[in-house]
Structures are given as structure tokens and as C-alpha cells.
Scaffold this motif. Structure first.
Motif, PDB file in Angstrom:
ATOM      1  N   GLN A 279      17.884 -20.741   2.426  1.00 45.51           N
ATOM      2  CA  GLN A 279      18.528 -21.882   3.072  1.00 45.51           C
ATOM      3  C   GLN A 279      19.877 -21.467   3.652  1.00 45.51           C
ATOM      4  O   GLN A 279      20.728 -20.953   2.934  1.00 45.51           O
ATOM      5  N   HIS A 280      20.045 -21.736   4.961  1.00 43.58           N
ATOM      6  CA  HIS A 280      21.310 -21.395   5.611  1.00 43.58           C
ATOM      7  C   HIS A 280      22.264 -22.589   5.569  1.00 43.58           C
ATOM      8  O   HIS A 280      21.831 -23.727   5.446  1.00 43.58           O
ATOM      9  N   PHE A 281      23.546 -22.284   5.733  1.00 40.38           N
ATOM     10  CA  PHE A 281      24.590 -23.322   5.671  1.00 40.38           C
ATOM     11  C   PHE A 281      24.443 -24.189   4.415  1.00 40.38           C
ATOM     12  O   PHE A 281      24.341 -25.405   4.473  1.00 40.38           O
TER      13      PHE A 281
ATOM     14  N   THR B  78      26.149 -25.824   1.416  1.00 39.97           N
ATOM     15  CA  THR B  78      27.539 -26.214   1.197  1.00 39.97           C
ATOM     16  C   THR B  78      27.767 -26.715  -0.228  1.00 39.97           C
ATOM     17  O   THR B  78      28.871 -27.065  -0.598  1.00 39.97           O
ATOM     18  N   GLY B  79      26.704 -26.743  -1.016  1.00 45.84           N
ATOM     19  CA  GLY B  79      26.852 -27.287  -2.370  1.00 45.84           C
ATOM     20  C   GLY B  79      26.684 -26.253  -3.461  1.00 45.84           C
ATOM     21  O   GLY B  79      26.633 -26.584  -4.635  1.00 45.84           O
ATOM     22  N   ASP B  80      26.559 -24.998  -3.078  1.00 46.65           N
ATOM     23  CA  ASP B  80      26.265 -23.969  -4.072  1.00 46.65           C
ATOM     24  C   ASP B  80      27.337 -22.892  -4.106  1.00 46.65           C
ATOM     25  O   ASP B  80      27.035 -21.711  -4.007  1.00 46.65           O
ATOM     26  N   GLY B  81      28.575 -23.327  -4.263  1.00 44.08           N
ATOM     27  CA  GLY B  81      29.660 -22.355  -4.338  1.00 44.08           C
ATOM     28  C   GLY B  81      30.598 -22.523  -3.176  1.00 44.08           C
ATOM     29  O   GLY B  81      30.376 -23.353  -2.294  1.00 44.08           O
ATOM     30  N   PRO B  82      31.679 -21.744  -3.181  1.00 44.16           N
ATOM     31  CA  PRO B  82      32.725 -21.924  -2.176  1.00 44.16           C
ATOM     32  C   PRO B  82      32.292 -21.469  -0.778  1.00 44.16           C
ATOM     33  O   PRO B  82      31.422 -20.605  -0.630  1.00 44.16           O
ATOM     34  N   GLY B  83      32.909 -22.058   0.230  1.00 45.40           N
ATOM     35  CA  GLY B  83      32.676 -21.624   1.615  1.00 45.40           C
ATOM     36  C   GLY B  83      31.274 -21.914   2.098  1.00 45.40           C
ATOM     37  O   GLY B  83      30.515 -22.656   1.485  1.00 45.40           O
ATOM     38  N   ILE B  84      30.958 -21.311   3.223  1.00 46.91           N
ATOM     39  CA  ILE B  84      29.621 -21.449   3.790  1.00 46.91           C
ATOM     40  C   ILE B  84      28.748 -20.361   3.172  1.00 46.91           C
ATOM     41  O   ILE B  84      29.123 -19.192   3.149  1.00 46.91           O
TER      42      ILE B  84
ATOM     43  N   ASP C 145      24.336 -14.429   9.129  1.00 52.60           N
ATOM     44  CA  ASP C 145      25.377 -15.462   9.094  1.00 52.60           C
ATOM     45  C   ASP C 145      26.743 -14.919   8.690  1.00 52.60           C
ATOM     46  O   ASP C 145      27.647 -15.698   8.379  1.00 52.60           O
TER      47      ASP C 145
ATOM     48  N   GLU D 141      29.376 -13.861  10.021  1.00 53.34           N
ATOM     49  CA  GLU D 141      30.606 -14.388  10.645  1.00 53.34           C
ATOM     50  C   GLU D 141      31.039 -15.712  10.026  1.00 53.34           C
ATOM     51  O   GLU D 141      32.205 -16.060  10.045  1.00 53.34           O
ATOM     52  N   PHE D 142      30.066 -16.447   9.537  1.00 51.21           N
ATOM     53  CA  PHE D 142      30.396 -17.776   9.015  1.00 51.21           C
ATOM     54  C   PHE D 142      31.008 -17.721   7.610  1.00 51.21           C
ATOM     55  O   PHE D 142      31.650 -18.660   7.178  1.00 51.21           O
ATOM     56  N   TYR D 143      30.758 -16.629   6.888  1.00 55.34           N
ATOM     57  CA  TYR D 143      31.147 -16.619   5.473  1.00 55.34           C
ATOM     58  C   TYR D 143      32.653 -16.627   5.257  1.00 55.34           C
ATOM     59  O   TYR D 143      33.134 -17.259   4.316  1.00 55.34           O
ATOM     60  N   GLY D 144      33.384 -15.932   6.116  1.00 56.05           N
ATOM     61  CA  GLY D 144      34.827 -15.855   5.936  1.00 56.05           C
ATOM     62  C   GLY D 144      35.169 -15.210   4.604  1.00 56.05           C
ATOM     63  O   GLY D 144      34.386 -14.433   4.050  1.00 56.05           O
TER      64      GLY D 144
END
Ligand code: SF4
Lengths: 261, 734
Positions: free
Chosen positions: A16-18, A20-26, A82, A84-87
Motif C-alpha cells: 500500500q502506497h501513501f 499515513t497511519g502506520d508510522g511517521p511521514g509518508i 516513492d 522522494e516522498f519519504y523525506g
């Protein structure tokens, strides 16, 4: 434990991409297949059996096959898409199912991602021998550890596990310097009494826990049970009401940094 | 009483209720205009030139209807006075009179315009009149220019006298009040004072500036114009805002209330059936390229959230150094379920516009008109656009043997091969694409010729817009109408390219089935298209499982990249009748539905009559790997080719907008913009949406709801589970 190629494959239910409920950040969450417990309220029932399963959703008529063996490289490639999205704080989450049953394969996946500086969160029920954690220690961003009740009987009966093992693993993880966040699902009729909450708090505090997420029960998984041709024991159970959630939250908040997901 | 007190004691909800009260009669601005023409001929002034006659009619149109002020108005200007109950005879008479003075319409540059409010705020109406007088003097030997300037002066007098009438109306309402010191009286005094001041000087306060802008905008409504933008309101009103704030005369709350009080009246459009689209632009960079977000930007954002109705179409320009705080506030407003502001990427729009040779400072000052169309305020004639359907030419190539033969012929002439009309004789995807390009090149030429034919009116000297020209740069200096050489830059035309998803998916399916896997012949796909896939189940299955745009899969995404670049390059070769550019857009609004309704089945498996993919988005429901993959795909095309703008729609459930979660959305958008995404319009799936999805599951195939460790396609869930989710979202709605 063998070192054959087969062992290194991940038994993946879904990616599953993006998330948002399983830990910090994306994050990208890899749900692995196979669990050693059998919580009757489980919202991901397709992840329990290690075998591939075909789900037929009556509403949409869609058929989905869950369960495929993937090489760590293949999973890593999808996770890296993904990047780039992780930051700084995002990354991979391995959830399930029970990721610790595939600790070696998970470790292999992490090794590839570590080369790119991508960090991993493990979402586990921690009802496994302590040795299983060995390959992951010192490398995991956060362990999200489920703690389901203070009751030995409920653990042994309904859930099919050993509570002592879980609390022991939590203590050892913290002792080993790991970041641990405990997640308590709020299941009506199982662990929503004040007594259970207070007991859980005591047990967790003693183990050194600092942060707890409360996850109110929801029955989003019911369609999956139907699609598997199974009865869902919790199909008729409503989520805990807001009042219950805030009451329990105030108990946990007396001990921990407490968040409601 | 100070404005801060008056504003805090004025209830926006009460004003919204007043505005929603139905209005009897019909919206008949043309009757007032006709009345102007009638009076002219009564006076026997038949010798006047066309521009002056038009201006006189506008004067009557602005001054004849009696002003209307809402009880809760802080800023006045309503379209209610234009509603009339007319007999058929009166209607016919008005139609007859105005038929001698035909107006421009959307296709010939009449609306979708962002005025130059900055100048009029600086000069005020008297200052603008002085400027006109000065240039009349300069152009005195040029009769035509003098005439145009005279007509502008008359129209401007109409505005001034309308403000005067509003001041008088407020005074007369005030005199009828029993309580002369209550809040009602205070509001009327405020309006009277502001409107009167504007007739004799430039605005001195923020409220007066706002009143002037709104009265001008409302005059455009009187003229029957639609989609008139307010543009960069946080920039042009900022000097007055700052002056008042620094002097302690205004607070941010009061400014927000004044702006909301103004924007609520945009929703008056509903009285005549249907929302207007008044684009309002905030944020971005200033003409020097520096961050332009200021405290007023936040007030405007809050005001739009307060009004919480469609009509004020808010756009937020986001640049790399736009503060996160601003983007976060934007997300909060979006999260209320409003769907605004649309987020626009300065890093794409600015280079896109620069390709057309405008001054850099002007480009950095861009705003939008209508839905999303990029516009240089007050520097271009009103916007015009049309629809270009590339999928039509794909269908032609496949279904029409003559088209295939003639394009093969053209390709053959280049390759030295024989022409063919047998689709199975096409040997490679490369060759197929060359044939398709030939079709598209012809299509674009046809489109451009047709657009220029429509846009260019044969008698621009007669079809003048004296009022509009007052708010365009250089019209006064040049003594020319905005549509006849007055505006700084020439006209532009936006070609809205339809169905990037449908086209890309169709090409990918053809490539895979016919040329890579060789499982089907092109003629078999053509037959299935003709049969609307009936009796071709296996083939339809195969095309549906071919790669789809929106899943970060280069084998299909490359077609979207090609589509954007190839078509924009082609349009870039052409010029409008007065030397302006043809922009491209991928912003369907809802015309993808109309476009699809007339089309047969397409090779991507889409059935006849079904909508095409929307705007720049992948085909609905085909981007199955989540939003990161969608954004990775959708940011592959080079949108600096699309100077008009693009739209990508994304829905998130309300939990994504909560404190602690919003930062993830923010990061998602930053990365997407950093990769070259041009625009994103985010919707929070409000309770309303969720309820609607329960009733119409077909319309929401990919509506995702998320809870920790879990996400599900909403419409696949059982009813009681959907209800659980509804109750979860309750507290997320305002
Ligand atoms: S531990 Fe988690 S995955 Fe396993 S049965 Fe329980 S809820 Fe389901």
C-alpha cells in the motif's frame, strides 16, 4: 532456519502506497501474509493464512488474489519508487500478518533499502520468540507493537498467544534501546473496561513503555470476510463510542504519551 | 463606531441567508441597456459614434436600476436591481433595440477577464478620469482615439454615479431607521461614507478599496459578463490593508469579515440560476520573484472558508519559498470539504508563460480567470478557449479508411512507400504513431483556423467595451479599445486538450496487444470498437489489463508525455488573428463527459458514450496503486508546455486533514510540485460525498477511506460499515 533462496522470498499480501497511519511521514506499507495469532476481530483476515487466497467481492464483482512470493529486490524496487516522498521521517512499514515470522526476509529487504537510506517501521504483535528479533535490532526506525489485553486467558484463548512473551519482548526491545510505540486496539467487550485498561497501563509502564496509540475497533474488514466466504464474528459490533474512547484515553494518558489514531 | 466593532457585530451567516432569499422577476440587464439606447434615440442623438452610444447605454445600465443594500452589508453592490418582470412585448422591444448593438460573447473576448485593479486603487475614479482627459488632449488630432476615450469617460461616470446612488440609498435607508445609533445605522453610515468618498477621491482605507473593487466587479455583472476574476486581491489591496493595520484602524479579523462580506455576494449568481466562477488568486511570488504571501493572503483564505459556498473560486499560487504555514492553512480550508483553494505551481506556470515572450515581471504577476486559466491581469483581451479532442483523430484513423489511406499516403510520400488503407499493414507502433501524428497535425490546423475565424470580429471598431477598457493597461494611453489594439499583449486562445488518460491508455493497449504481444490484430481491435466490445469479452479483458496511465508505469506514461509535448508544440506554431499565442490546457471541467457522450468505444476498453478521462488526471479508477504512484505518473509530462493550465483532481478522506496528518499531505504536494506537477485540486470527501457514494457507488469507484493499517475502497464496504465511517467523519466536518 535455512539459507535457501525460498527463505529469502517475502510472502506478500499487498503493498500500500501513501500509508499515513502506520508510522511517521509518508510510508509504503508491505502487508505480509501469515500470522500466528487468530484475533477474531482482525481487520485484515486475508493476511492470517500464509497461503494465497482468492477474494471475490460481491459488490464490485472484483476478484483479488492475495499472497504472492516476492523477492526482496522486487519489493524494494516498488518501495523505492516513492523515495522522494519519504523525506527524513517516512519510509517502509512492514505490517501484516506477522512480519516477525519472516524476519530473515524482512531483514534482507531492509538491507537493500538501507543502502538508499530508507528506514523501516515494523508493525508486530510480538508473540514470537525473542531470538526472532535478533537480525533486526539496531536497524528499525520504530517498532509498533500490538498489546491487546491485560488478560492471560484472553491472550491464550481468543487470540491464541502468550501475553508474557509479548510483554517480555516489549521490555527487551526497550532494553536494547529500540524505539517502541505500543498500539492498543480498543475492542468492545474485550479490553474496553477501566480495569483492563488500568492493568494494561501497569504492565506496559513496568516494561518501560513511553508512548501508546489507541486504535478504536472498526469493521472495515467485514467485506473481506464475506469475500472469503467467512463469517465475521464482529460484523454486528459497532465501534466504541466517542465517550468510551475518551475515557480510556484519559486512563492511558495518565501513564503515557497517548494518541488516538 | 469603528470598523472593527461594526465588522465583529455583523453576522456573515445572516448575510448569506439574506442573499439566498429568492428574487422575483428575471435577470434582465439587456432591458436597462435597451432603455439607454431608447433614451438616446428619443433625444435624437443619432449622430453619435458607436463607441459613444454603447457607453451611453452602459451609463443608463449602471445608473437607472435603484441600488439595493442588504441589511448585513458592509460592502455594497448587488445584482438584484437587474431583476424585472417584463411582458413579452417589453422583452421583444428590448431585443429589437439591442439587436442593433450586438455584444461580444465568450468566443469573441467578452468575459473571463482579470481587470487591472491595482491602477484604479491608486488613482481612484477621479484620477482615472483625469488620466483619460490628459490622453484625450494628447490624442486630440486622432478622432477615433478621442472617441474611444470619450466613451471610457462616460462609462466611468456611470460607475461614479452608481456609487453616488448607493451613498444616497444608504442615506435614505438611514433616515428611515428608528434607532440611529444601532448597528444597522452604523453599517449604513459606513457604506454611505465609503461610496461617497470613492466618487471624489481615491480609496483611503482598506474598506474603501474593497468597496471600489466590488462596485466595479458588480458593474461587470450588470454588463452581463460572467467569470470575471478578482485576481491577486491579496497583492493589490495590501498597501491599503497595511496602512490601516499599521495605523491601528483595522485588524485581521475585521479585514477577513469585510472580505467575506464581499465574497458572499458572489453567490448572488444563484439567484439567476447557477454559480459564477470568480477566480481569486492568493500567494505566489511578487513581480521580483520574491515570496508574496502576506497577512492579507491569510485573511482572504479564511474569508473564502467562511463563505463556504462555490462561486468564489480560490486559487493559491505555491512557489518553492512559499511558507509551509500558508500551504497548511490552504489544506485546512480544503479539509472543510470546500475543495478550494486549487493549488497552482509557480515553478511551472511562470516558465510556461515566459515561452510566449511576455515581460518576466508581468508573468510573475499572473493570476487565473474562470476555473484555472492563467492570465496576465489587465494586460490581455478577455480569455477565449475551446476544446480539442485528440481521441477523435485516433478514432478517425482507426475507423475511417479514407483517413487511414490519406495519412498513409502522406507518410508514404516521406518514406517512399505505397499508401494503404489496411490497418493490419501497419508494421510497428512507431509507424502507427506517425500516422496518428499526421492526423493530429491536420486536426490542430483545422482547429486553429476555425478558432481564429470565430474570435476575430469583422467590426472591432464598433464592438467596443468602454467600461472594460478602463481597467486594462495602456488602453487609455493608446486611446484604443481593449479588443482593438488597446491591451498591452495580444489575444490568446486556450485549446483544452481532452482525454490524456483515454488516449494514453488506448495507445498502450494497441502497443501491447498488437505490436508487443501480438495477441490481437489491429483490425480485431477495430471490429471490437465498432461492436462496442459486445461479443469481444476476451479482447476487452485484454485491453483492460493493459498498462494504464497513473501507476508510475513508463510503458504507458510515455504516451502522456508525448501527448502533452507533441500537441503543445503543434499549437505553439500558430498565432491568433492579432499575433497572440495558442496555449494548451488539460482542464476539462466537465466537458470530458460531453466529449465522451458523442464518441464510440475506444481501444482502452472504454465503452461508447462514456466520459473521457478527466482533465490531466488518469482515467477514473485506473490509477490503482495509490496517490504517490498517481503523482509520479502525472508529473512526468512537461507542463511548461501548457501555458493555460492543467487540472489534477485528488480526493482524500477527512482524516487526512487532521492535525498531525496534514503535514503528510503537505509533503506529498511539495514533492509533486518539485517534480513538475502544475496544479492539484484536492477534495476532502465530506460527509456529503460519503453519503452520495453510498447512493451512487458507480460514480465513486476509487474513493479510498483510511484508518490506521487499513484502507478500503469505500463503495465495496457493507452499508453498516459505511455508516461507521460516516460517524467517524462527523467531527471532521465544520
Ligand atoms: S495479530 Fe493482527 S494480523 Fe494477526 S490475527 Fe491478530 S489482528 Fe489479525
Amino acid at each position: 532456519m535455512t539459507d535457501s533462496g525460498e527463505e529469502k522470498l517475502l510472502n506478500v499480501s499487498e503493498i500500500q502506497h501513501f500509508s499515513t497511519g502506520d508510522g511517521p511521514g509518508i510510508r509504503t506499507t508491505v502487508f505480509v501474509k501469515g500470522c500466528n495469532l487468530h484475533c477474531p476481530w482482525c481487520h485484515n483476515p486475508e493476511t492470517v493464512s500464509p497461503l494465497p487466497q482468492k477474494l471475490v467481492f460481491s459488490g464490485s464483482g472484483k476478484t483479488v488474489i492475495y499472497g504472492r512470493k516476492m523477492s526482496a529486490e522486487a519489493v524494494a524496487a516498488e518501495v523505492l519508487e516513492d523515495r522522494e516522498f519519504y523525506g527524513a521521517d517516512g519510509g517502509l512499514t512492514v505490517s501484516g500478518g506477522e512480519p516477525m515470522l519472516q524476519a530473515d526476509a524482512v531483514s534482507g529487504l531492509m538491507r537493500i533499502l538501507e543502502r538508499d537510506g530508507i528506514r523501516t517501521v515494523i508493525d508486530t504483535a510480538a508473540c514470537v520468540p525473542w531470538e526472532k528479533f535478533a537480525p533486526l535490532l539496531g536497524r528499525v526506525q520504530t517498532f509498533l507493537v500490538d498489546y491487546k489485553t491485560s488478560s492471560d486467558e484472553t491472550y491464550a484463548g481468543q487470540i491464541g498467544g502468550d501475553r508474557e512473551t509479548v510483554i517480555d519482548n516489549i521490555r527487551r526491545l526497550i532494553g536494547a534501546g529500540e524505539t517502541v510505540r505500543v498500539r492498543v486496539p480498543l475492542i468492545p467487550g474485550v479490553n474496553t473496561s477501566d480495569t483492563d485498561a488500568s492493568l494494561m497501563c501497569g504492565q506496559l509502564a513496568k516494561a518501560g513503555v513511553k508512548t501508546v496509540d489507541l486504535l478504536p475497533f472498526h469493521r472495515l474488514g467485514s467485506a473481506k470476510y464475506t469475500a472469503m466466504g467467512k463469517e465475521y464474528a464482529y460484523a454486528g459490533i459497532s465501534p466504541p463510542d466517542a465517550e468510551t474512547v475518551s475515557r480510556l484515553r484519559s486512563i492511558f494518558a495518565g501513564y503515557f504519551d497517548c494518541f488516538v489514531e | 463606531m469603528r470598523i472593527t466593532d461594526i465588522a465583529s457585530r455583523t453576522d456573515i451567516e445572516a448575510l448569506k441567508r439574506e442573499i439566498a432569499v429568492p428574487q422575483s422577476g428575471e435577470f434582465r440587464p439587456e432591458w436597462f441597456r435597451a432603455e439607454g439606447y431608447r433614451r438616446l434615440s428619443e433625444k435624437g442623438e443619432n449622430g453619435l459614434t458607436m463607441p459613444v452610444k454603447r457607453a451611453e447605454a452602459i451609463y443608463t445600465l449602471f445608473t437607472l436600476p435603484e441600488p439595493f443594500i442588504y441589511e448585513n452589508d458592509l460592502i455594497a453592490g448587488s445584482i438584484r436591481p437587474l431583476f424585472k418582470v417584463l411582458t413579452d412585448e417589453q422583452k421583444a422591444e428590448a431585443a429589437e433595440l439591442t439587436s442593433h448593438y450586438p455584444e461580444r460573447w465568450f468566443g469573441t473576448h467578452s468575459d473571463h477577464f482579470a481587470p487591472d485593479y491595482k491602477t484604479v486603487l491608486e488613482l481612484g475614479i477621479p484620477g482615472l478620469q483625469n488620466k483619460i482627459a490628459r490622453y484625450k488632449e494628447i490624442h486630440r488630432s486622432d478622432a477615433k482615439a478621442a472617441d474611444i476615450l470619450e466613451s471610457m469617460s462616460i462609462a466611468l461616470r456611470g460607475l461614479s454615479d452608481r456609487l453616488k446612488a448607493y451613498a444616497e440609498k444608504a442615506a435614505s435607508m438611514l433616515s428611515k431607521l428608528a434607532d440611529r445609533s444601532g448597528i444597522e445605522a452604523q453599517r449604513l453610515r459606513f457604506i454611505r461614507e465609503n461610496c461617497y468618498t470613492l466618487t471624489v477621491s481615491a480609496p483611503k482605507t482598506f474598506a474603501q478599496g474593497l468597496q471600489l473593487v466590488w462596485m466595479i466587479h458588480s458593474c461587470f455583472m450588470y454588463e452581463g459578463r460572467y467569470a470575471m476574476a478578482l485576481g491577486r486581491i491579496d497583492q493589490y489591496l495590501y498597501p491599503l490593508f497595511k496602512k490601516d493595520i499599521d495605523a491601528g484602524e483595522l485588524t485581521e479579523e475585521a479585514a477577513t469579515a469585510l472580505v467575506a462580506n464581499t465574497f458572499a455576494k458572489i453567490c448572488e449568481a444563484r439567484l439567476r440560476g447557477g454559480d459564477d466562477v470568480v477566480n481569486i488568486c492568493i500567494g505566489g511570488v511578487d513581480p521580483d520573484g520574491k515570496n508574496a504571501v502576506n497577512p492579507l493572503s491569510f485573511c482572504v483564505l479564511k474569508a473564502v472558508g467562511t463563505v463556504n459556498l462555490p462561486g468564489p473560486n480560490l486559487s493559491a499560487r505555491i512557489a518553492p519559498d512559499t511558507p509551509d504555514k500558508f500551504l497548511d492553512e490552504c489544506l485546512k480550508v480544503i479539509g472543510t470539504g470546500l475543495g478550494y483553494p486549487a493549488l497552482m505551481n509557480d515553478s511551472v506556470n511562470i516558465p510556461a508563460l515566459l515561452r510566449y515572450g511576455y515581460d518576466e515581471k508581468d508573468v510573475r504577476n499572473y493570476c487565473m480567470v474562470g476555473c484555472i486559466e492563467n492570465f496576465l491581469p489587465g494586460q490581455q483581451p478577455p480569455w477565449v478557449d475551446g476544446r480539442f479532442d485528440p481521441i477523435v483523430y485516433l478514432e478517425k484513423l482507426l475507423l475511417d479508411r479514407d483517413s487511414l489511406r490519406s495519412s498513409s499516403e502522406e507518410l508514404g510520400l516521406k518514406n517512399g512507400q505505397d499508401a494503404t488503407d489496411d490497418p493490419d499493414a501497419i508494421t510497428s507502433m512507431d509507424e502507427f504513431m506517425k500516422l496518428y501524428e499526421i492526423m493530429l497535425v491536420r486536426g490542430v490546423k483545422e482547429y486553429v483556423d476555425n478558432a481564429n475565424r470565430i474570435m476575430h470580429v469583422p467590426d472591432p471598431e464598433d464592438k467596443t467595451s468602454p467600461f472594460l477598457s478602463c481597467f486594462a493597461e495602456l488602453c487609455i494611453e493608446r486611446g484604443q479599445d481593449i479588443n482593438n489594439g488597446g491591451s498591452k499583449y495580444p489575444s490568446v486562445h486556450g485549446a483544452a486538450l481532452m482525454g490524456v488518460g483515454t488516449v494514453s491508455d488506448s495507445l498502450a493497449a494497441i502497443e501491447k496487444l498488437v505490436f508487443t504481444d501480438r495477441t490481437y490484430k489491429l483490425s480485431e481491435i477495430i471490429r471490437a470498437m465498432r461492436d462496442n466490445f459486445e461479443g469481444h469479452d476476451a479482447l476487452r479483458e485484454a485491453v483492460l489489463s493493459a498498462p494504464k496511465y497513473g501507476n508510475n508505469d513508463d510503458t504507458v506514461d510515455k504516451y502522456a508525455v508525448w501527448y502533452t509535448k507533441r500537441l503543445s508544440d503543434e499549437f505553439f506554431k500558430y498565432r491568433t488573428y492579432d499575433g497572440g499565442g495558442f496555449y494548451t490546457a488539460m482542464a476539462a471541467n466537465i466537458s470530458n463527459i460531453y466529449a465522451g457522450s458523442t464518441l464510440g468505444a475506444t481501444p482502452d476498453g472504454r465503452l461508447a458514450g462514456k466520459p473521457l478521462s478527466d482533465a490531466a488526471s488518469p482515467t477514473y479508477g485506473c490509477d490503482r496503486r495509490g496517490v504517490t504512484s498517481t503523482f509520479l505518473s502525472v508529473s512526468k509530462p512537461d507542463y511548461t508546455n501548457c501555458a493555460c493550465g492543467t487540472v489534477v483532481n485528488q480526493k482524500f478522506d477527512p482524516s487526512a486533514f487532521r492535525d498531525g496528518k496534514r503535514e503528510k499531505l503537505l509533503r506529498l504536494i511539495r514533492v509533486y510540485f518539485n517534480r513538475g506537477g502544475q496544479e492539484v485540486q484536492i477534495n476532502s470527501t465530506s460527509r456529503r460525498t460519503l453519503i452520495d457514494a453510498m447512493e451512487h457507488p458507480d460514480e465513486y469507484p476509487s474513493l479510498v477511506v483510511r484508518v490506521s493499517g487499513f484502507s478500503a475502497i469505500y463503495v465495496t464496504l457493507a452499508k453498516e460499515v459505511q455508516l461507521d465511517i460516516l460517524s467517524r467523519t462527523q467531527h471532521d466536518d465544520l
